[in-house]
Design a protein around this motif. Structure first.
Motif, PDB file in Angstrom:
ATOM      1  N   VAL A 212     -98.180 -74.551  38.233  1.00  0.00           N
ATOM      2  CA  VAL A 212     -97.632 -75.236  39.697  1.00  0.00           C
ATOM      3  C   VAL A 212     -96.792 -76.565  38.954  1.00  0.00           C
ATOM      4  N   VAL A 213     -96.211 -77.257  39.584  1.00  0.00           N
ATOM      5  CA  VAL A 213     -95.690 -78.397  39.438  1.00  0.00           C
ATOM      6  C   VAL A 213     -96.587 -79.587  39.817  1.00  0.00           C
ATOM      7  N   THR A 214     -97.267 -80.495  39.063  1.00  0.00           N
ATOM      8  CA  THR A 214     -98.303 -81.438  39.506  1.00  0.00           C
ATOM      9  C   THR A 214     -97.464 -82.915  39.598  1.00  0.00           C
ATOM     10  N   GLY A 215     -96.332 -83.002  39.222  1.00  0.00           N
ATOM     11  CA  GLY A 215     -95.683 -84.345  39.242  1.00  0.00           C
ATOM     12  C   GLY A 215     -94.288 -84.225  38.799  1.00  0.00           C
ATOM     13  N   LYS A 216     -93.693 -85.543  38.780  1.00  0.00           N
ATOM     14  CA  LYS A 216     -92.160 -85.336  38.514  1.00  0.00           C
ATOM     15  C   LYS A 216     -92.088 -86.899  37.700  1.00  0.00           C
ATOM     16  N   VAL A 217     -91.311 -86.890  36.491  1.00  0.00           N
ATOM     17  CA  VAL A 217     -90.873 -88.224  36.336  1.00  0.00           C
ATOM     18  C   VAL A 217     -89.360 -88.324  36.855  1.00  0.00           C
ATOM     19  N   THR A 218     -89.335 -89.797  37.446  1.00  0.00           N
ATOM     20  CA  THR A 218     -88.043 -89.901  37.881  1.00  0.00           C
ATOM     21  C   THR A 218     -87.612 -90.980  37.373  1.00  0.00           C
ATOM     22  N   LYS A 238     -97.626 -87.591  19.033  1.00  0.00           N
ATOM     23  CA  LYS A 238     -98.813 -86.591  18.628  1.00  0.00           C
ATOM     24  C   LYS A 238    -100.102 -87.070  19.381  1.00  0.00           C
ATOM     25  N   ASP A 239    -100.141 -88.323  19.783  1.00  0.00           N
ATOM     26  CA  ASP A 239    -101.350 -88.750  20.541  1.00  0.00           C
ATOM     27  C   ASP A 239    -101.066 -88.341  21.906  1.00  0.00           C
ATOM     28  N   ASP A 240     -99.979 -87.790  22.505  1.00  0.00           N
ATOM     29  CA  ASP A 240     -99.605 -87.521  23.923  1.00  0.00           C
ATOM     30  C   ASP A 240     -99.646 -88.680  24.932  1.00  0.00           C
ATOM     31  N   LYS A 241     -99.386 -89.840  24.393  1.00  0.00           N
ATOM     32  CA  LYS A 241     -99.405 -90.911  25.046  1.00  0.00           C
ATOM     33  C   LYS A 241     -98.206 -91.617  25.541  1.00  0.00           C
ATOM     34  N   THR A 242     -96.941 -91.138  24.497  1.00  0.00           N
ATOM     35  CA  THR A 242     -95.865 -91.829  24.929  1.00  0.00           C
ATOM     36  C   THR A 242     -94.823 -90.610  24.865  1.00  0.00           C
ATOM     37  N   ALA A 243     -93.840 -90.618  25.921  1.00  0.00           N
ATOM     38  CA  ALA A 243     -92.966 -89.527  25.888  1.00  0.00           C
ATOM     39  C   ALA A 243     -91.494 -90.371  25.562  1.00  0.00           C
ATOM     40  N   PHE A 244     -90.271 -89.806  24.913  1.00  0.00           N
ATOM     41  CA  PHE A 244     -89.053 -90.375  25.142  1.00  0.00           C
ATOM     42  C   PHE A 244     -88.221 -89.334  25.689  1.00  0.00           C
ATOM     43  N   VAL A 245     -87.352 -89.651  26.642  1.00  0.00           N
ATOM     44  CA  VAL A 245     -86.492 -88.431  27.311  1.00  0.00           C
ATOM     45  C   VAL A 245     -84.862 -89.054  27.375  1.00  0.00           C
ATOM     46  N   ALA A 246     -84.273 -88.069  26.596  1.00  0.00           N
ATOM     47  CA  ALA A 246     -82.602 -88.356  26.529  1.00  0.00           C
ATOM     48  C   ALA A 246     -82.004 -88.428  27.999  1.00  0.00           C
ATOM     49  N   ASP A 257     -94.440 -93.519  29.890  1.00  0.00           N
ATOM     50  CA  ASP A 257     -96.126 -93.332  29.891  1.00  0.00           C
ATOM     51  C   ASP A 257     -96.571 -92.141  30.146  1.00  0.00           C
ATOM     52  N   ALA A 258     -96.980 -91.259  29.109  1.00  0.00           N
ATOM     53  CA  ALA A 258     -97.096 -89.683  29.423  1.00  0.00           C
ATOM     54  C   ALA A 258     -98.238 -89.522  29.885  1.00  0.00           C
ATOM     55  N   LYS A 262     -94.943 -92.682  34.405  1.00  0.00           N
ATOM     56  CA  LYS A 262     -94.060 -93.760  34.846  1.00  0.00           C
ATOM     57  C   LYS A 262     -93.330 -94.342  33.634  1.00  0.00           C
ATOM     58  N   VAL A 263     -92.068 -94.332  33.821  1.00  0.00           N
ATOM     59  CA  VAL A 263     -90.984 -94.883  32.901  1.00  0.00           C
ATOM     60  C   VAL A 263     -91.425 -96.369  32.626  1.00  0.00           C
ATOM     61  N   THR A 264     -91.508 -96.846  31.297  1.00  0.00           N
ATOM     62  CA  THR A 264     -91.871 -98.141  31.102  1.00  0.00           C
ATOM     63  C   THR A 264     -90.853 -99.174  30.287  1.00  0.00           C
ATOM     64  N   LYS A 265     -89.700 -98.537  29.743  1.00  0.00           N
ATOM     65  CA  LYS A 265     -88.580 -99.214  29.240  1.00  0.00           C
ATOM     66  C   LYS A 265     -87.542 -97.975  29.132  1.00  0.00           C
ATOM     67  N   TYR A 266     -86.178 -98.696  29.121  1.00  0.00           N
ATOM     68  CA  TYR A 266     -84.875 -97.716  28.665  1.00  0.00           C
ATOM     69  C   TYR A 266     -84.157 -98.482  27.436  1.00  0.00           C
ATOM     70  N   LEU A 267     -84.110 -97.633  26.462  1.00  0.00           N
ATOM     71  CA  LEU A 267     -83.277 -98.068  25.431  1.00  0.00           C
ATOM     72  C   LEU A 267     -82.019 -97.720  25.344  1.00  0.00           C
ATOM     73  N   LEU A 268     -80.917 -98.711  25.301  1.00  0.00           N
ATOM     74  CA  LEU A 268     -79.428 -98.291  25.245  1.00  0.00           C
ATOM     75  C   LEU A 268     -79.213 -97.525  23.845  1.00  0.00           C
ATOM     76  N   VAL A 269     -78.468 -96.456  23.839  1.00  0.00           N
ATOM     77  CA  VAL A 269     -78.032 -95.774  22.719  1.00  0.00           C
ATOM     78  C   VAL A 269     -76.812 -95.648  22.758  1.00  0.00           C
ATOM     79  N   GLY A 270     -76.152 -94.639  21.905  1.00  0.00           N
ATOM     80  CA  GLY A 270     -74.837 -94.068  21.903  1.00  0.00           C
ATOM     81  C   GLY A 270     -74.432 -93.577  23.138  1.00  0.00           C
TER      82      GLY A 270
END
Length: 323
Positions: A212-218, A238-246, A257-258, A262-270
Motif C-alpha cells: 500500500v502507498v503510505t505517503g508521498k513526496v511532493t 546507504k544509511d537510508d537517511k537522505t534521498a536525491f530525486v531528479a 529527508d528520507a 520532506k524536501v530540504t533543498k533543491y540543487l540547480l543542475v543542467g
C-alpha cells in the motif's frame, strides 16, 4: 613505490602511499549512440565508446568486470569490457529494452522491454533468455528487494508498480501510483519502496509488505509551473537517511529527508536531469542532464554542485563500479 629520506646522515627508505585508484563512471548518451567514460579523479571524459542505437539503461556487472547497456532501437543489451573499454558481447532481450536490474549474485538479469509489455529474464552465465513476465503497458522502472525475493517493475501507461516473486516469476501484487511511474528504489533496509511518477509529479512511498502507498513526496519550486516538475531518477544514501530525486525539466535535484519524506533543498543542475549514481565512497553523486549534454557532480556531504562535465548527445543513464 619507495621513497628515500635523509635523516641525520642516515638514508631511510619508506613506502610511499600510492594514489587511490579513480572510480570510472560510464554514461549512456541516448542520441549520440555512445557511452562516455569519466575519470572521477580528474573529472574528465577519458574515452567515448561507440555502441548501438538509443542506449539508455546502464549498469556494471556485480563483479565490476563489465558494463551492460540497453540499446533500445537494436533490441538488445550490449556488454562492454570495463578493462578494454569496448563492446565484447550482446545479451538477448525483448523489443526496446530500457531499464534493467540484477540479482545480488550477478547471475540473473531482469529487463523491462517497453514495446511488448514484458520483463525478460536473462541467465548471465549462459548469456541466454530463460523466461518472460507479462506486466503492464510500457514497463520501465526495475529494481530488486534487498533480500532478492521480490522484483519491482513500473509500467508507465498502466501507472502501477508490479511486485514479482523472483522464485515463481509471478506477479503477487499491483500497486496503483501517480501518472507515468519511471523509477523504483528500495531503501537498503527494505522498509520502503520509492516510485517516481513523472507526470504525476510525486514520489510514492510504498510499504513493500502490505503493498500500500503510505505517503508521498511532493515538490514545489518558486517560479516553476507544477507541470515542469517531473521526478525520474532516485538515489538513496546507504544509511537510508537522505534521498536525491531528479526532477527532469525543472533542471533540479531535490534533496529529501528520507525519514520525514520532506524536501530540504533543491540543487540547480543542467537541463532535463534524468538519472544518477553515487561513487562507491558516497562522496559524490553524478547526475545526467539530457538537454545540456552534460553531467553534474554533486558533493553529497555539502549538498552542492561542484562540477559540470560535457559528455555525448542526450546523456541518459550513469553507472559507477562498486568496489
Amino acid at each position: 613505490m619507495w621513497r628515500r629520506y635523509l635523516v641525520s646522515g642516515t638514508v631511510l627508505w619508506l613506502a610511499a602511499a600510492a594514489p587511490a585508484g579513480a572510480f570510472m563512471a560510464y554514461v549512456s548518451n541516448e542520441k549520440g549512440n555512445t557511452v562516455s567514460v569519466i575519470d572521477t579523479d580528474s573529472w574528465t571524459v577519458t574515452k567515448t565508446i561507440k555502441v548501438g542505437q538509443r542506449p539508455r539503461g546502464i549498469e556494471f556487472s556485480r563483479d565490476g568486470k563489465f558494463v551492460m547497456v540497453a540499446v533500445g532501437d537494436d533490441d538488445t543489451i550490449q556488454v562492454i569490457d570495463a578493462k578494454k573499454q569496448e563492446v565484447v558481447d550482446t545479451l538477448p532481450s525483448g523489443p526496446d529494452p530500457e531499464l534493467f536490474t540484477q540479482d545480488a549474485a550477478g547471475k540473473v538479469m531482469y529487463v523491462a522491454n517497453e514495446n511488448d509489455n514484458t520483463v525478460t529474464v536473462i541467465d548471465l552465465e549462459k548469456r541466454a533468455r530463460i523466461g518472460d513476465v507479462q506486466v503492464g503497458v510500457e514497463p520501465e522502472g526495475m529494481t530488486i528487494s534487498p533480500d532478492g525475493k521480490i522484483l519491482i517493475n513500473t509500467s508507465e501507461t498502466t501507472n502501477m508498480a508490479h511486485f514479482i516473486d523472483t522464485s515463481t516469476r509471478q506477479i503477487v501484487a499491483n500497486v496503483l501510483v501517480d501518472a507515468r511511474p519511471r523509477f523504483a528504489e528500495f531503501k537498503h533496509d527494505g522498509s520502503e519502496l520509492w516510485i517516481s511518477s513523472e507526470i504525476g509529479g510525486t514520489v510514492s512511498i510504498i510499504d513493500p509488505v502490505k503493498h500500500v502507498v503510505t505517503g508521498k513526496v511532493t515538490f514545489s519550486i518558486p517560479g516553476l509551473r507544477s507541470e515542469a516538475i517531473q521526478p525520474v531518477g532516485i538515489g538513496m544514501t546507504k544509511d537510508d537517511k537522505t534521498a536525491f530525486v531528479a526532477l527532469g525539466p525543472a533542471n533540479r535535484v531535490a534533496v529529501v529527508d528520507a525519514v520525514s519524506h520532506k524536501v530540504t533543498k533543491y540543487l540547480l543542475v543542467g537541463q532535463r536531469v534524468w538519472h544518477m549514481a553515487f561513487t562507491p565512497d558516497e562522496k559524490y553523486l553524478l547526475v545526467t542532464n539530457g538537454v545540456s549534454n552534460d553531467v553534474s557532480v554533486i558533493d553529497v556531504a555539502a549538498q552542492k554542485v561542484i562540477k559540470t562535465i560535457q559528455v555525448g548527445e542526450l546523456p541518459w543513464g550513469v553507472t559507477i563500479a562498486q568496489p
